[in-house]
Design a protein around this motif. Structure first.
Motif, PDB file in Angstrom:
ATOM      1  N   MET A 198       0.837  -1.114   0.070  1.00 30.38           N
ATOM      2  CA  MET A 198       0.176   0.047   0.233  1.00 30.38           C
ATOM      3  C   MET A 198       0.830   1.382  -0.065  1.00 30.38           C
ATOM      4  SD  MET A 198      -2.902  -1.076   2.712  1.00 30.38           S
ATOM      5  CE  MET A 198      -1.955  -1.374   4.244  1.00 30.38           C
ATOM      6  N   THR A 258       3.445   1.946   1.543  1.00 32.75           N
ATOM      7  CA  THR A 258       3.698   2.115   3.129  1.00 32.75           C
ATOM      8  C   THR A 258       4.898   1.220   3.620  1.00 32.75           C
ATOM      9  OG1 THR A 258       1.297   2.939   3.542  1.00 32.75           O
ATOM     10  CG2 THR A 258       2.528   2.585   5.310  1.00 32.75           C
ATOM     11  N   PHE A 299      -5.661  16.018  10.441  1.00 32.33           N
ATOM     12  CA  PHE A 299      -6.552  15.081   9.408  1.00 32.33           C
ATOM     13  C   PHE A 299      -7.910  15.120   9.616  1.00 32.33           C
ATOM     14  CE2 PHE A 299      -3.130  11.658   9.810  1.00 32.33           C
ATOM     15  CZ  PHE A 299      -1.963  12.306   9.057  1.00 32.33           C
ATOM     16  N   ALA A 335      -7.265   5.751   7.308  1.00 32.09           N
ATOM     17  CA  ALA A 335      -6.025   5.331   6.884  1.00 32.09           C
ATOM     18  C   ALA A 335      -5.101   4.783   8.118  1.00 32.09           C
ATOM     19  CB  ALA A 335      -5.383   6.646   6.381  1.00 32.09           C
ATOM     20  N   MET A 336      -5.015   5.633   9.112  1.00 33.88           N
ATOM     21  CA  MET A 336      -3.960   5.039  10.388  1.00 33.88           C
ATOM     22  C   MET A 336      -4.500   3.584  10.735  1.00 33.88           C
ATOM     23  SD  MET A 336      -1.885   7.155  11.111  1.00 33.88           S
ATOM     24  CE  MET A 336      -1.372   7.281  12.733  1.00 33.88           C
ATOM     25  N   TYR A 363      -3.303   1.026   7.716  1.00 30.94           N
ATOM     26  CA  TYR A 363      -1.979   0.883   7.778  1.00 30.94           C
ATOM     27  C   TYR A 363      -1.183   0.128   9.185  1.00 30.94           C
ATOM     28  CZ  TYR A 363      -2.335   4.180   3.821  1.00 30.94           C
ATOM     29  OH  TYR A 363      -2.855   4.874   2.642  1.00 30.94           O
ATOM     30  N   HIS A 364      -1.804   0.734  10.158  1.00 24.48           N
ATOM     31  CA  HIS A 364      -1.117  -0.053  11.280  1.00 24.48           C
ATOM     32  C   HIS A 364      -1.770  -1.427  11.661  1.00 24.48           C
ATOM     33  CE1 HIS A 364       0.273   4.184  11.658  1.00 24.48           C
ATOM     34  NE2 HIS A 364       1.368   3.642  12.236  1.00 24.48           N
ATOM     35  N   GLY A 399       3.288   4.893   8.332  1.00 20.54           N
ATOM     36  CA  GLY A 399       1.849   4.824   8.485  1.00 20.54           C
ATOM     37  C   GLY A 399       1.397   6.298   8.658  1.00 20.54           C
ATOM     38  N   LEU A 400       2.110   6.978   9.472  1.00 17.62           N
ATOM     39  CA  LEU A 400       1.279   8.338   9.651  1.00 17.62           C
ATOM     40  C   LEU A 400       1.607   9.059   8.572  1.00 17.62           C
ATOM     41  CD1 LEU A 400       0.234  10.381  11.929  1.00 17.62           C
ATOM     42  CD2 LEU A 400       2.672  11.079  12.192  1.00 17.62           C
ATOM     43  N   SER A 460       1.891   8.085   5.385  1.00 19.33           N
ATOM     44  CA  SER A 460       1.112   7.686   4.469  1.00 19.33           C
ATOM     45  C   SER A 460      -0.519   8.073   4.481  1.00 19.33           C
ATOM     46  CB  SER A 460       0.898   6.257   4.268  1.00 19.33           C
ATOM     47  OG  SER A 460       2.321   5.782   3.850  1.00 19.33           O
ATOM     48  N   ALA A 461      -0.768   8.256   5.938  1.00 20.93           N
ATOM     49  CA  ALA A 461      -2.268   8.699   6.178  1.00 20.93           C
ATOM     50  C   ALA A 461      -2.494  10.089   5.825  1.00 20.93           C
ATOM     51  CB  ALA A 461      -2.450   8.320   7.767  1.00 20.93           C
ATOM     52  N   ALA A 462      -1.169  10.881   6.150  1.00 23.41           N
ATOM     53  CA  ALA A 462      -1.240  12.563   5.839  1.00 23.41           C
ATOM     54  C   ALA A 462      -1.390  12.585   4.322  1.00 23.41           C
ATOM     55  CB  ALA A 462       0.029  12.908   6.273  1.00 23.41           C
ATOM     56  N   PHE A 494      -2.629  10.438   2.080  1.00 23.48           N
ATOM     57  CA  PHE A 494      -4.153   9.879   1.805  1.00 23.48           C
ATOM     58  C   PHE A 494      -4.972  10.900   2.126  1.00 23.48           C
ATOM     59  CE2 PHE A 494      -8.086   8.117   3.534  1.00 23.48           C
ATOM     60  CZ  PHE A 494      -8.467   7.566   2.387  1.00 23.48           C
ATOM     61  N   VAL A 495      -4.950  11.740   3.286  1.00 24.28           N
ATOM     62  CA  VAL A 495      -6.033  12.711   3.507  1.00 24.28           C
ATOM     63  C   VAL A 495      -5.639  14.083   2.922  1.00 24.28           C
ATOM     64  CG1 VAL A 495      -6.612  11.690   5.810  1.00 24.28           C
ATOM     65  CG2 VAL A 495      -4.920  13.572   5.605  1.00 24.28           C
ATOM     66  N   LYS A 533      -2.669  10.264  -2.483  1.00 25.95           N
ATOM     67  CA  LYS A 533      -2.437   8.900  -2.579  1.00 25.95           C
ATOM     68  C   LYS A 533      -3.706   8.323  -2.226  1.00 25.95           C
ATOM     69  CE  LYS A 533       0.014   5.472   0.462  1.00 25.95           C
ATOM     70  NZ  LYS A 533      -1.353   4.410   0.167  1.00 25.95           N
ATOM     71  N   THR A 534      -4.018   7.094  -2.552  1.00 22.89           N
ATOM     72  CA  THR A 534      -5.337   6.201  -2.735  1.00 22.89           C
ATOM     73  C   THR A 534      -4.789   5.374  -1.375  1.00 22.89           C
ATOM     74  OG1 THR A 534      -4.746   4.692  -4.098  1.00 22.89           O
ATOM     75  CG2 THR A 534      -6.060   6.341  -4.986  1.00 22.89           C
ATOM     76  N   LEU A 535      -5.923   5.014  -0.763  1.00 19.27           N
ATOM     77  CA  LEU A 535      -5.641   4.040   0.456  1.00 19.27           C
ATOM     78  C   LEU A 535      -4.618   3.111   0.464  1.00 19.27           C
ATOM     79  CD1 LEU A 535      -6.551   4.055   3.569  1.00 19.27           C
ATOM     80  CD2 LEU A 535      -8.341   2.196   2.824  1.00 19.27           C
ATOM     81  N   THR A 536      -4.885   2.314  -0.600  1.00 15.14           N
ATOM     82  CA  THR A 536      -4.172   1.204  -0.853  1.00 15.14           C
ATOM     83  C   THR A 536      -3.050   1.336  -1.938  1.00 15.14           C
ATOM     84  OG1 THR A 536      -5.701   0.067  -2.172  1.00 15.14           O
ATOM     85  CG2 THR A 536      -5.720  -0.610   0.153  1.00 15.14           C
ATOM     86  N   GLY A 537      -3.084   2.517  -2.696  1.00 15.34           N
ATOM     87  CA  GLY A 537      -2.175   2.645  -3.837  1.00 15.34           C
ATOM     88  C   GLY A 537      -0.801   3.118  -3.529  1.00 15.34           C
ATOM     89  N   PRO A 538       0.130   3.113  -4.554  1.00 11.14           N
ATOM     90  CA  PRO A 538       1.323   3.648  -4.136  1.00 11.14           C
ATOM     91  C   PRO A 538       1.409   5.158  -3.708  1.00 11.14           C
ATOM     92  CG  PRO A 538       1.227   3.665  -6.434  1.00 11.14           C
ATOM     93  CD  PRO A 538       0.026   3.027  -6.048  1.00 11.14           C
ATOM     94  N   SER A 539       2.731   5.552  -3.033  1.00 13.73           N
ATOM     95  CA  SER A 539       2.748   6.665  -2.378  1.00 13.73           C
ATOM     96  C   SER A 539       3.468   7.427  -3.763  1.00 13.73           C
ATOM     97  CB  SER A 539       3.605   6.836  -1.200  1.00 13.73           C
ATOM     98  OG  SER A 539       3.033   6.212  -0.113  1.00 13.73           O
TER      99      SER A 539
END
Lengths: 218, 113
Positions: A62, A64, A165, A173-174, A177-178, B32-33, B35-37, B39-40, B44-50
Motif C-alpha cells: 500500500m 507504506t 486530518f 488510513a491510520m 496501515y497500522h 503509516g502516519l 501515508s495517512a497524511a 491519503f487525507v 495517495k489512494t488508501l491502498t495505492g502507491p505513494s
C-alpha cells in the motif's frame, strides 16, 4: 507513527506534554521502586535494540512502510507498562533531538501514544490473554499488534483534534496501515520474547517462579 | 544461560547488525502516519502507491521548526551511506549508554535510600 512538529498546534502539544510528563514521573517512581541492578543489562539492550529496530522500516505494501515500536515488548519483558514509558521516553528523546524523527513540541504526544498507550495496551493485553489460557508468545504477539493498532487510532484522533486530518478518513488510513504494521510488531515481539526465554529466562518478568538464581545447579 | 556481560555484548551486536541492515534494506516508503497524511491530502489512494515527491508534512500548520544535527539518521546529503551508518551506530551506542546509565543511576540511588 512519530508525529512531526508541524502536525499539532503548540497549545495542544503542551497538553500532551503535561500528560506525558505525569506518566514519565510515574515511570521514574516505578524505576526507583522496582528497578534492581540485575535489570540494568536488559534496559540497556532494550533501549539500544528498540532504537535500532525503529530505524528499520519494512515495506508493508500500500505504498507504506512500518517498523516495530517496542512499547509492548518493553512492558511485557520488564513486567510493567511503566517500563515501556521509561524506555520509549529515552528512545523518543534521542530520536527527536538528534535525528529529527518525531517533533520536539510533539514529543509529549509521541511519548503518550507509543510509550503510554503502547505500553499499557501491550501489558494488559498480554496479561489478559495469558490468563485466558493463551500461549505466552501468542499472547505477546497479539497484545503487541493491539498496542500498535490502538496507538495509531489515538494518533488519528489527536490529528483530528489538531485539525490536521479529518477524523474518519484519518482513522481509516491510520487503522488500515497500522493493522498491517502491527503484524510486524506482533511477530517480532513474540520472537524476541521466545529468544529471551531461551537465553535468559530469569530476565523475563513473571517467569521467575523458580527461586532467583534459577538455572544454577544449587 | 548466558551471563550479563555476554548478554549485553550479544544484545549490542544484534542491535548494530539490525541498524546496519536498516541503512541498506529499509523501505523508502513513507511510514503509516505519513501515508495517512498523504491519503487525507488526496496525494495517495488508501491502498495505492505513494508519490515519489509527496510531502506528508504539507498538511501541517508548521508552528515550530527544529534542525536536528543528524537529520533522518544521516550526516546530511553528502554523507551518503557511510554517513547513515555512522548516524545509526552513534544512535545505538548513545541509547545503550543512556539505558545503562539512567537505570544504573536509579538502581544505585535506591540502595543508598
Amino acid at each position: 507513527m512519530h508525529i512531526p512538529d508541524a502536525f499539532v498546534p503548540l497549545w495542544q502539544s503542551a497538553i500532551y506534554w503535561i500528560v506525558a510528563l505525569i506518566f514519565v514521573a510515574l515511570a521514574l517512581r516505578w524505576a526507583r521502586n522496582e528497578l534492581s541492578e540485575d535489570k540494568i543489562p536488559l534496559i540497556a539492550v532494550l533501549a539500544a535494540g528498540i532504537f535500532a529496530i525503529q530505524a528499520f522500516n519494512l515495506p508493508v505494501a500500500m505504498g507504506t512502510s512500518g517498523h516495530l515500536v517496542g512499547g509492548a515488548l518493553a512492558a511485557i519483558v520488564l513486567g510493567s507498562p511503566y517500563a515501556a514509558v521509561f524506555i520509549l521516553t529515552l528512545v523518543l528523546i534521542i530520536q527527536g533531538i538528534i535525528f529529527g524523527d518525531g517533533g520536539i513540541t510533539t514529543m509529549g504526544a509521541n511519548i503518550l501514544n507509543m510509550g503510554v498507550i503502547g505500553g499499557f495496551v501491550g501489558f494488559y493485553g498480554y496479561t489478559a490473554l495469558k490468563s485466558a489460557g493463551a500461549n505466552m508468545y501468542l499472547s505477546a504477539g497479539v497484545a503487541a499488534w493491539l498496542a500498535c493498532f490502538i496507538a495509531s487510532l489515538a494518533a488519528a484522533v489527536e490529528m483530528a483534534v489538531a485539525g490536521t486530518f479529518p477524523l474518519v478518513p484519518g482513522l481509516i488510513a491510520m487503522g488500515t496501515y497500522h493493522a498491517v504494521i502491527g503484524i510486524i510488531e506482533g511477530v517480532i515481539t513474540g520472537a524476541i520474547i521466545y529468544f529471551l526465554a531461551a537465553s535468559r529466562p530469569d530476565l523475563l518478568a513473571g517467569e521467575d517462579q523458580q527461586p532467583s538464581g534459577g538455572g544454577v545447579f544449587a | 544461560m548466558i551471563d550479563n556481560k555476554t548478554f549485553m555484548i550479544a544484545g549490542l551486536i544484534i542491535a548494530i547488525i539490525i541498524g546496519g541492515l536498516a541503512v541498506f534494506l529499509a523501505s523508502g516508503d513513507p511510514d503509516g502516519l505519513e501515508s495517512a497524511a498523504l491519503f487525507v491530502q488526496g496525494d495517495k489512494t488508501l491502498t495505492g502507491p505513494s508519490p515519489e515527491d509527496g510531502d506528508p508534512e504539507a498538511i501541517g500548520a508548521g508552528t515550530f521548526e527544529y534542525e536536528a544535527p543528524l537529520p533522518d539518521y544521516s550526516t546530511g546529503e553528502e554523507g551518503g551511506k557511510a554517513g547513515e551508518i555512522i548516524a545509526v551506530f552513534a544512535g545505538i551506542i548513545i541509547m545503550f549508554i543512556l539505558g545503562f546509565g539512567t537505570s544504573k543511576l536509579i538502581a544505585s540511588k535506591k540502595k543508598v535510600a
